[in-house]
Design an enzyme around this catalytic site. Structure first.
Site, PDB file in Angstrom:
ATOM      1  N   HIS A 250      -2.211  -7.554   2.320  1.00 18.20           N
ATOM      2  CA  HIS A 250      -2.021  -8.001   3.710  1.00 18.20           C
ATOM      3  C   HIS A 250      -2.830  -7.455   4.670  1.00 18.20           C
ATOM      4  O   HIS A 250      -3.375  -7.747   6.075  1.00 18.20           O
ATOM      5  CB  HIS A 250      -0.582  -7.343   5.109  1.00 18.20           C
ATOM      6  CG  HIS A 250      -0.141  -6.196   4.886  1.00 18.20           C
ATOM      7  ND1 HIS A 250      -0.134  -5.728   5.635  1.00 18.20           N
ATOM      8  CD2 HIS A 250       0.269  -4.914   4.457  1.00 18.20           C
ATOM      9  CE1 HIS A 250       0.178  -3.762   6.327  1.00 18.20           C
ATOM     10  NE2 HIS A 250       0.495  -4.228   4.789  1.00 18.20           N
TER      11      HIS A 250
ATOM     12  N   THR B 268      11.264  -7.602 -11.113  1.00 14.21           N
ATOM     13  CA  THR B 268      10.940  -9.303 -10.879  1.00 14.21           C
ATOM     14  C   THR B 268      10.035  -9.242 -10.159  1.00 14.21           C
ATOM     15  O   THR B 268       9.328  -9.122  -8.982  1.00 14.21           O
ATOM     16  CB  THR B 268      11.974 -10.520 -10.720  1.00 14.21           C
ATOM     17  OG1 THR B 268      13.007  -9.655 -11.478  1.00 14.21           O
ATOM     18  CG2 THR B 268      11.524 -11.360 -10.541  1.00 14.21           C
TER      19      THR B 268
ATOM     20  N   SER C 230      -3.556  -3.267  -0.184  1.00  8.78           N
ATOM     21  CA  SER C 230      -2.547  -3.571   0.292  1.00  8.78           C
ATOM     22  C   SER C 230      -3.197  -4.860   0.681  1.00  8.78           C
ATOM     23  O   SER C 230      -4.163  -5.151   1.248  1.00  8.78           O
ATOM     24  CB  SER C 230      -1.937  -2.941   1.106  1.00  8.78           C
ATOM     25  OG  SER C 230      -0.923  -4.071   1.519  1.00  8.78           O
TER      26      SER C 230
ATOM     27  N   GLY D 165       0.922  -1.400  -0.260  1.00 12.58           N
ATOM     28  CA  GLY D 165       0.008  -0.092   0.110  1.00 12.58           C
ATOM     29  C   GLY D 165       1.002   1.303  -0.147  1.00 12.58           C
ATOM     30  O   GLY D 165       0.396   2.536  -0.340  1.00 12.58           O
ATOM     31  N   THR D 166       1.995   0.998   0.511  1.00 14.87           N
ATOM     32  CA  THR D 166       2.413   2.676   1.153  1.00 14.87           C
ATOM     33  C   THR D 166       3.258   3.026  -0.242  1.00 14.87           C
ATOM     34  O   THR D 166       3.395   3.939  -0.817  1.00 14.87           O
ATOM     35  CB  THR D 166       4.065   2.542   1.185  1.00 14.87           C
ATOM     36  OG1 THR D 166       3.204   2.402   3.432  1.00 14.87           O
ATOM     37  CG2 THR D 166       4.711   3.305   1.849  1.00 14.87           C
TER      38      THR D 166
ATOM     39  N   CYS E 282       3.915   7.097  23.393  1.00 18.60           N
ATOM     40  CA  CYS E 282       5.174   6.180  23.704  1.00 18.60           C
ATOM     41  C   CYS E 282       4.473   5.043  22.612  1.00 18.60           C
ATOM     42  O   CYS E 282       5.224   4.460  22.605  1.00 18.60           O
ATOM     43  CB  CYS E 282       4.890   5.884  24.879  1.00 18.60           C
ATOM     44  SG  CYS E 282       4.982   6.941  26.094  1.00 18.60           S
TER      45      CYS E 282
HETATM   46  C1  LIG Z   1      -4.925   3.946   4.762  1.00 16.52           C
HETATM   47  C2  LIG Z   1      -3.704   2.977   4.789  1.00 16.52           C
HETATM   48  N1  LIG Z   1      -3.118   2.956   3.481  1.00 16.52           N
HETATM   49  C3  LIG Z   1      -1.613   3.063   3.617  1.00 16.52           C
HETATM   50  C4  LIG Z   1      -1.730   1.825   4.555  1.00 16.52           C
HETATM   51  C5  LIG Z   1       0.316   1.281   4.272  1.00 16.52           C
HETATM   52  O1  LIG Z   1      -0.134  -0.187   3.396  1.00 16.52           O
HETATM   53  P1  LIG Z   1       0.862  -1.266   3.167  1.00 16.52           P
HETATM   54  O2  LIG Z   1       1.231  -1.606   5.003  1.00 16.52           O
HETATM   55  O3  LIG Z   1       0.869  -2.372   3.448  1.00 16.52           O
HETATM   56  O4  LIG Z   1       2.184  -0.456   3.122  1.00 16.52           O
HETATM   57  C6  LIG Z   1      -1.942   1.593   5.324  1.00 16.52           C
HETATM   58  C7  LIG Z   1      -1.292   0.352   6.254  1.00 16.52           C
HETATM   59  O5  LIG Z   1      -2.098  -0.615   7.877  1.00 16.52           O
HETATM   60  C8  LIG Z   1      -2.984   2.458   5.935  1.00 16.52           C
HETATM   61  O6  LIG Z   1      -3.538   1.488   7.003  1.00 16.52           O
HETATM   62  C1  LIG Z   2      22.284  -6.714 -12.457  1.00 20.57           C
HETATM   63  C2  LIG Z   2      21.057  -6.464 -11.932  1.00 20.57           C
HETATM   64  N1  LIG Z   2      20.564  -5.126 -11.410  1.00 20.57           N
HETATM   65  C3  LIG Z   2      19.287  -5.279 -10.788  1.00 20.57           C
HETATM   66  C4  LIG Z   2      18.230  -6.986 -11.559  1.00 20.57           C
HETATM   67  C5  LIG Z   2      16.652  -6.205 -10.773  1.00 20.57           C
HETATM   68  O1  LIG Z   2      16.469  -7.147  -9.517  1.00 20.57           O
HETATM   69  P1  LIG Z   2      14.660  -7.692  -8.954  1.00 20.57           P
HETATM   70  O2  LIG Z   2      15.165  -9.090  -9.866  1.00 20.57           O
HETATM   71  O3  LIG Z   2      15.223  -7.697  -7.479  1.00 20.57           O
HETATM   72  O4  LIG Z   2      14.344  -6.052  -9.298  1.00 20.57           O
HETATM   73  C6  LIG Z   2      18.859  -7.767 -11.623  1.00 20.57           C
HETATM   74  C7  LIG Z   2      16.999  -9.102 -12.072  1.00 20.57           C
HETATM   75  O5  LIG Z   2      18.149  -9.551 -12.548  1.00 20.57           O
HETATM   76  C8  LIG Z   2      20.377  -7.410 -12.261  1.00 20.57           C
HETATM   77  O6  LIG Z   2      20.673  -9.264 -12.723  1.00 20.57           O
END
Ligand SMILES: Cc1ncc(COP(=O)(O)O)c(C=O)c1O
Ligand SMILES: Cc1ncc(COP(=O)(O)O)c(C=O)c1O
Lengths: 399, 124, 399, 124
Positions: free
Chosen positions: A201, A237, A199, A71-72, A325
């Site tokens: 989760h 990926t 999101s 979500g973020t 807190c």
């Molecule tokens: C309203 C809202 N927006 C965004 C997020 C962020 O999503 P994520 O935790 O998947 O990054 C949250 C997370 O709890 C949320 O409650």
């Molecule tokens: C040299 C290099 N950089 C970056 C990436 C991208 O990484 P990711 O697949 O985790 O997004 C790859 C993916 O194969 C890579 O070979």
């Protein structure tokens, strides 16, 4: 000891069926979804099936969905991506004062980059001020971001009204639906928005998978550039197991939402009613009716939220709080502040967000334990009999 | 997050309460910030004969209050005044960095209580 | 039929031990790592343990690591984050011509935003031209991004030399180590870089987890803003299972790299030698010595890579190709182009990237099948006897 | 990605080869782009008596070559000329969108081969 997890706005327990669907993509079929041989093709098919499921859930077309890491990321993507794609038309952005950090913080970053951001205030129930919003609209307003439901106080916002107002100046509307999906119906055509984030989760899916809906024809600049994944709009990926899990979680919501909703609202209504009867100086936060089913948020006067939370946890009840807190940033909830609560009351904020897994016995257990814990902490509190000497204390400097 | 000792003192705090005819009262903190401590002391022959607390605050603030009262009960005022936040942290098994200020809160409340006692005594 | 997976630069098979470590964080302990009750604290501890493992692997301190959703995000973060954090000093960026899309595409985006980007050419082995780099350096050069190893041709770059040159103008050096980790030693102090990216799924870890190392004292602007996760530098609910998996994968690399390295290089040396003996008009691409262990990349003349790949897949051998047809973007490999290969030769490019799971019998199997498949396709090829009429064909317009 | 039929024709292509004394040759594509097709036809009584191909290219290009030769073998030149890319796509069970151009390649090569035959015949 009974365990009652009520921290479902922080994250939810992954549904067993979702994990089962994800399982084959961890090792059995681990290929990259871009690889052209059969194992890769199967991964691709699984990803596209998931996209269809998410699309069906919100009434979108699959090509309008971009998978993200959560979500973020989806919210950051929407804010920056829509702001920059519309930079030529103007530089004015409107967000509400009660948005999640993943909206307000990129908005603040955009402010430093030459955009102007207006924060729409809310009333004491957390509902945005539509009159203020209307007056804030200008020719240069390009983007309005208002959440559908607030995770802290459960309040549901009048998005349809926002969309109507936005159309007067041709601004794009994004809505953060992370807290809403799985708890209320969310359909893009009914809402009328241009962009929407979710999101997995938060609705019994895995961490690490989210999506951004971007209406066909609406331009957006990528946040994460890479290869041709997601139509060139989000590189990297593909996290196949997580995406598959998101798809299955979406399917479960689509099939079960009516039951889940009534189950959740029955339970939270019972919880709210019982606690209000049993505990004095307890205030429901958020809107009394226009709120997420299963959402019970309160201010408990005279005590502090982290202590309350930990004492409840000791009895197997897991909740969250917006107290200074509890926040690792040591900042009292900006949402409750925006709603007009003074800081000493915010210290006693508590959130019980139910899930489909909760049942009547859970509620009975909480209703029997919660008042005891509150009493116990009030025994320790110098304010047991009421707030006193409040004029003595000034504002709180950051720690 | 919290040490065993912190959790024990938080769940079963010692010396909770008020002393109606206290010889000194120390108030420290700010409910607006989330932590507020009231310390009540009874002094006899320059010794802290009795000490009680009431605290509004997080688990750390409550645990610090409890352990502090145990540490100084029966001690001379001078000994009590020489207590440092490090002494408290050591006794309590440490605190997460963002909670260390709670130990300072305790030290300050104690100082204020002793000051209050001295001021009242001087006034007599 | 024997199955031999040799597409390990696209993704690797998750190690069983890694999945086992991840397992408890899917359901048993699913809490948000920011939650203060015991289940959340355990999740937090698992995340921090993983951070320590990744830190140990590359010789960094845990606080220098920021978790991301993968290599692509880490590279985008590095490029934009370091460019904007140093914007006041200058606007000049240098990247190599053989970087991954997740570097070149954000670099091109920065170009549109007022940065100037110089692409450093490479020789026919794919090694960057250090003289060119030196001459390209200016007062305003703020960032240099050069990969440690190239995933397509395996060539290892002289990063230490780059760092030396960069220091003359005070530029920050980022190195993409996604292809390198798990195959060669990577230590930040030895390399001397300021920033370094890695991705778990390339070294037997899960998809959806990567990390960016940012040297203490080096400023970086966030790419994804949110709460206080990752010290405020990367928001979003932490993907605890994936992060735990990344940590365990890092631990396994640290403990096994010497054996894996020699195993990989024994196998790839044998593979390269045998194929070169058995197949005519086969050219090793990349540097003959300064290359990743386990990396065998070729150009097979007179045939096309996707056909080769699919016919090999039919015999259970999974590889990748840089041909136009394999690329879903329908673009022949920019890496091989930068190395000077003409497009018709690039069509026959093939990559066999081995993993720790491969053994001698795998190599024997490939050595017996590969020449047959090549012969079969050459039978179909009008160029069986050699390239002809090459002057007739002009450049290729995009499809 | 590819239909069963495409894979069958790719793995076991029909009519592979050259016709040394071909009546018409059609060359289409560009090895620089990745796909290149040579079609050889033998014509008798305005019918395609024999047809063979050699193709440099991806699985789709090879499968299209194969199926195309099967579709037009024995057909009149006019029938062959009326063949469309849609006919090929239908016969082959479709192609992924980025591979549709391979079917065009086949149609074009066939047209060129017939043109070549006609030109040669005209020249005689
Ligand atoms: C309203 C809202 N927006 C965004 C997020 C962020 O999503 P994520 O935790 O998947 O990054 C949250 C997370 O709890 C949320 O409650
Ligand atoms: C040299 C290099 N950089 C970056 C990436 C991208 O990484 P990711 O697949 O985790 O997004 C790859 C993916 O194969 C890579 O070979």
């Amino acid at each position: 000891m009974r365990e009652v997890y009520l921290d479902n706005m922080a994250t939810t327990l992954l549904d067993e069926r979702v994990l089962e669907k994800m399982w084959p993509y961890f090792r059995e079929n681990f290929a990259n979804a871009l690889s052209p041989y059969p194992m890769g093709v199967k991964a691709r098919e699984a990803v596209e099936l998931a996209r269809e499921e998410v699309a069906k859930l919100i009434g979108a077309s699959p090509s309008e969905l971009i998978f993200t890491s959560g979500g973020t990321e989806a919210n950051n993507f929407a804010l920056r991506g829509l702001a920059y794609a519309n930079r030529k038309k103007g530089n004015h952005i409107i967000v509400s004062a009660v948005e999640h950090h993943s909206i307000t913080n990129p908005a603040r970053a955009l402010e430093k980059e030459g955009f102007e951001v207006t924060f729409v205030p809310v009333d004491r129930y957390g509902v945005i001020d539509l009159n203020f919003l209307e007056r804030a609209l200008r020719e240069e307003t390009i983007l309005i971001s208002i959440q559908l439901a607030n995770p802290e106080v459960g309040t549901i916002q009048p998005i349809e009204e926002v969309v109507k107002l936005a159309s007067k100046v041709g601004a794009v509307v994004h809505t953060d639906c992370v807290a809403a999906i799985g708890r209320m119906e969310v359909k893009v055509d009914k809402l009328g928005v241009h962009s929407l984030s979710l999101s997995a989760h938060i609705f019994y899916g895995p961490k690490g998978a989210g999506a951004l809906y971007v209406k066909r024809g609406v331009r957006i600049q990528p946040l994460i550039y890479g290869g041709i994944q997601e139509g060139g709009r989000r590189g990297g990926t593909e996290n196949v197991p997580a995406i598959v899990g998101l798809g299955e979680a979406a399917r479960l919501v689509r099939e079960n939402l009516p039951q889940w909703k009534s189950h959740l609202s029955d339970l939270s209504m019972k919880l709210i009613k019982n606690l209000q009867e049993k505990v004095e100086h307890l205030h429901l936060t958020g809107h009394p009716e226009k709120r997420l089913p299963g959402h019970a948020s309160f201010i408990v006067e005279f005590i502090e939220g982290e202590a309350l939370l930990l004492m409840l946890a000791h009895r197997g009840i897991y909740v969250s709080s917006g107290s200074t807190c509890t926040s690792k940033a040591l900042k009292a909830s900006p949402v409750l502040s925006a709603m007009g609560y003074p800081a000493h009351l915010i210290q006693g904020s508590i959130l019980m967000a139910l899930s489909k897994y909760n049942n009547e016995e859970d509620i009975d257990y909480v209703v029997s334990e919660f008042p005891q814990v509150v009493s116990r902490l009030r025994e320790l509190s110098p304010f047991k009999e009421g707030w006193k000497d409040m004029d003595k204390w000034g504002a709180c400097a950051p720690h | 997050m919290y040490s065993q000792k912190v959790m024990e003192h938080f769940m079963n705090p010692k010396n909770v309460g008020e002393i109606p005819d206290a010889d000194g009262i120390g108030i420290e903190g700010n409910p607006v910030c989330g932590d507020m401590m009231y310390l009540f002391i009874k002094v006899k022959d320059d010794r802290i004969e009795d000490i009680k607390f009431k605290t509004f605050g997080c688990a750390a603030a409550i645990a610090v209050s409890s352990i502090l009262t145990e540490m100084v009960k029966g001690k001379s005022l001078q000994e009590a005044l020489s207590l440092t936040k490090e002494d408290i942290l050591r006794e309590i098994g440490g605190l997460p960095s963002q909670k260390v200020h709670c130990s300072v809160l305790g030290i300050e409340a104690l100082r204020k209580a002793i000051d209050d006692f001295k001021a009242k005594k001087g006034a007599k």
